[in-house]
Design a protein around this motif. Structure first.
Motif, PDB file in Angstrom:
ATOM      1  N   SER A  18      -1.467 -12.146 -44.013  1.00 24.62           N
ATOM      2  CA  SER A  18      -0.803 -12.263 -45.238  1.00 24.62           C
ATOM      3  C   SER A  18       0.258 -10.718 -44.534  1.00 24.62           C
ATOM      4  CB  SER A  18      -1.282 -11.830 -46.986  1.00 24.62           C
ATOM      5  OG  SER A  18      -0.719 -11.656 -47.548  1.00 24.62           O
ATOM      6  N   ARG A  19       1.863 -10.903 -45.065  1.00 27.22           N
ATOM      7  CA  ARG A  19       2.771 -10.369 -44.811  1.00 27.22           C
ATOM      8  C   ARG A  19       2.828  -9.527 -46.644  1.00 27.22           C
ATOM      9  NH1 ARG A  19       6.548 -11.498 -39.625  1.00 27.22           N
ATOM     10  NH2 ARG A  19       6.175  -9.142 -39.451  1.00 27.22           N
ATOM     11  N   ARG A  39       2.772  -4.756 -34.865  1.00 25.25           N
ATOM     12  CA  ARG A  39       2.106  -6.191 -35.021  1.00 25.25           C
ATOM     13  C   ARG A  39       2.792  -7.065 -33.868  1.00 25.25           C
ATOM     14  NH1 ARG A  39       1.631  -7.369 -40.617  1.00 25.25           N
ATOM     15  NH2 ARG A  39       1.817  -5.425 -40.990  1.00 25.25           N
ATOM     16  N   ARG A  89      -0.063 -10.342 -33.258  1.00 30.07           N
ATOM     17  CA  ARG A  89       0.101 -11.610 -33.820  1.00 30.07           C
ATOM     18  C   ARG A  89      -0.091 -12.495 -32.239  1.00 30.07           C
ATOM     19  NH1 ARG A  89       3.186 -13.283 -37.877  1.00 30.07           N
ATOM     20  NH2 ARG A  89       4.393 -14.034 -36.705  1.00 30.07           N
ATOM     21  N   GLU A 149       8.173 -16.668 -43.633  1.00 27.70           N
ATOM     22  CA  GLU A 149       6.984 -17.145 -42.778  1.00 27.70           C
ATOM     23  C   GLU A 149       5.877 -16.672 -43.486  1.00 27.70           C
ATOM     24  OE1 GLU A 149       4.127 -14.325 -39.750  1.00 27.70           O
ATOM     25  OE2 GLU A 149       6.166 -14.239 -39.559  1.00 27.70           O
ATOM     26  N   HIS A 150       5.858 -15.739 -45.096  1.00 26.43           N
ATOM     27  CA  HIS A 150       4.860 -15.836 -45.390  1.00 26.43           C
ATOM     28  C   HIS A 150       4.485 -16.901 -46.691  1.00 26.43           C
ATOM     29  CE1 HIS A 150       1.849 -14.028 -49.061  1.00 26.43           C
ATOM     30  NE2 HIS A 150       2.420 -14.609 -49.497  1.00 26.43           N
ATOM     31  N   HIS A 198      10.857 -12.825 -42.670  1.00 22.82           N
ATOM     32  CA  HIS A 198       9.349 -12.481 -43.275  1.00 22.82           C
ATOM     33  C   HIS A 198       8.776 -13.355 -44.479  1.00 22.82           C
ATOM     34  CE1 HIS A 198       9.308  -8.489 -41.317  1.00 22.82           C
ATOM     35  NE2 HIS A 198       9.414  -9.294 -40.185  1.00 22.82           N
ATOM     36  N   GLU A 257       3.609  -5.963 -46.622  1.00 20.68           N
ATOM     37  CA  GLU A 257       5.123  -5.866 -45.692  1.00 20.68           C
ATOM     38  C   GLU A 257       6.171  -6.055 -46.453  1.00 20.68           C
ATOM     39  OE1 GLU A 257       6.647  -6.463 -41.298  1.00 20.68           O
ATOM     40  OE2 GLU A 257       4.871  -7.188 -41.862  1.00 20.68           O
TER      41      GLU A 257
END
Length: 335
Positions: free
Chosen positions: A150-151, A4, A8, A206-207, A203, A154
């Motif tokens: 999109s996360r 991942r 990125r 960040e999302h 995460h 996850e």
């Protein structure tokens, strides 16, 4: 470095490369001077999140206006200073940039200053040329970062993993207080749980910065709630480790932890668990007074353990109540 992170990194590199070339092409299409600078501005503006890119683009434009004013003072009003005026401009620009927290715009404004130094041109037309470079460079950066991966899946998978791990920690604590000797495993799993929550919180931030939606703030609040609960379990751990010999009063707490482990999931509201915990408190108060010093110390520690568990549940309850007030619920959100 995982797959991942590699993906990125490659994606960001492609965005910068394609965006930089596109910005230069657009600047040349409009016959702007120093067209290559538009590509550099794109490179410096593309961030890891959409929110970061938008904020930096705003800082670029605002700092440009201030820098243009400083350039007029240093390059036009102080024309007799020669190349020294560039140093004066850099000094004033850096000071004001730090004052307004525009540090990320310093490099672009410094390059803009070299354009004026090389051209000796302080006309309105040249200022518009520089403004166009900034607009094109930041505009292309915004386009490059408008669609971010999109996360969400996850994050949601991480939430399930965190809940399962927290359930396991509570069961291991229950086993330990019942006289089992699995202390090292409990502490290892608890430390790993905290690391997983920290990663989930990163995460979630960040999302939310990519979607720019208030609905996605829920995941940040959820992870912060779990982190607070994990801190309470760490505190509980430090208390339990002080017990030299487990008294028989530890058994009801062990049973309660085993019961609590079934109610740590996202949708569980801790009302019933608080009532059961109060019953454990009441049972402890009915116990005979300790006789020896060691018994007194161990009972005091157990009482602190119960208070830690109470705060553990209050953290979840406050989270639930805050969601009700903010109306963060949707048809797809159950808690």
């Amino acid at each position: 470095m995982g797959f991942r992170k590699h993906r990125r990194m490659i994606l960001k590199g492609l965005k910068i490369a394609v965006g930089g070339c596109l910005a230069i092409a657009v600047a040349e299409l409009f016959h702007l001077q120093y067209a290559a600078s538009a590509g550099i501005i794109t490179l410096l503006t593309v961030q890891d999140t959409r929110k970061g890119t938008i904020q930096l683009a705003k800082d670029r434009l605002l700092s440009f206006l201030l820098s243009t004013f400083l350039i007029f003072l240093c390059f036009h009003a102080a024309d007799h200073l020669g190349w020294v005026r560039y140093g004066v401009y850099i000094f004033l620009m850096v000071i004001t940039s730090y004052y307004f927290e525009w540090q990320n715009a310093i490099s672009v404004n410094a390059v803009m200053g070299t354009h004026y130094l090389m051209s000796w041109n302080c006309s309105l037309a040249f200022a518009l040329n520089e403004l166009s470079l900034v607009i094109i460079g930041t505009g292309v950066a915004l386009v490059m970062n408008w669609k971010m991966p999109s996360r969400l899946k996850e994050i949601q998978d991480g939430m399930q993993k965190i809940e399962d791990a927290m359930q396991q920690v509570l069961l291991e604590l229950s086993w330990y207080l019942s006289g089992g000797k699995e202390e090292d495993q409990v502490w290892f799993d608890l430390d790993r749980l905290e690391a997983d929550i920290q990663k989930g919180l990163e995460h979630a931030h960040e999302h939310a910065h990519n979607t720019l939606s208030n609905e996605d703030l829920y995941y940040i609040e959820y992870m912060e709630m779990r982190l607070q609960q994990c801190v309470m379990l760490q505190t509980l751990r430090s208390q339990v480790q002080k017990i030299k010999k487990l008294p028989r009063q530890a058994e009801p707490i062990s049973r309660y932890l085993e019961h609590l482990a079934d109610y740590v999931h996202e949708e569980d509201v801790p009302g019933e668990q608080l009532l059961k915990l109060q019953a454990v408190f009441d049972h402890m108060k009915q116990e005979p007074m300790p006789v020896t010093r060691e018994e007194f110390e161990n009972r005091a520690i157990l009482y602190h353990v119960l208070m830690d568990l109470e705060e553990f549940l209050f953290v979840k309850q406050r989270f639930y109540e805050a969601l009700i007030k903010k109306n963060h619920f949707s048809k797809n959100t159950s808690i």
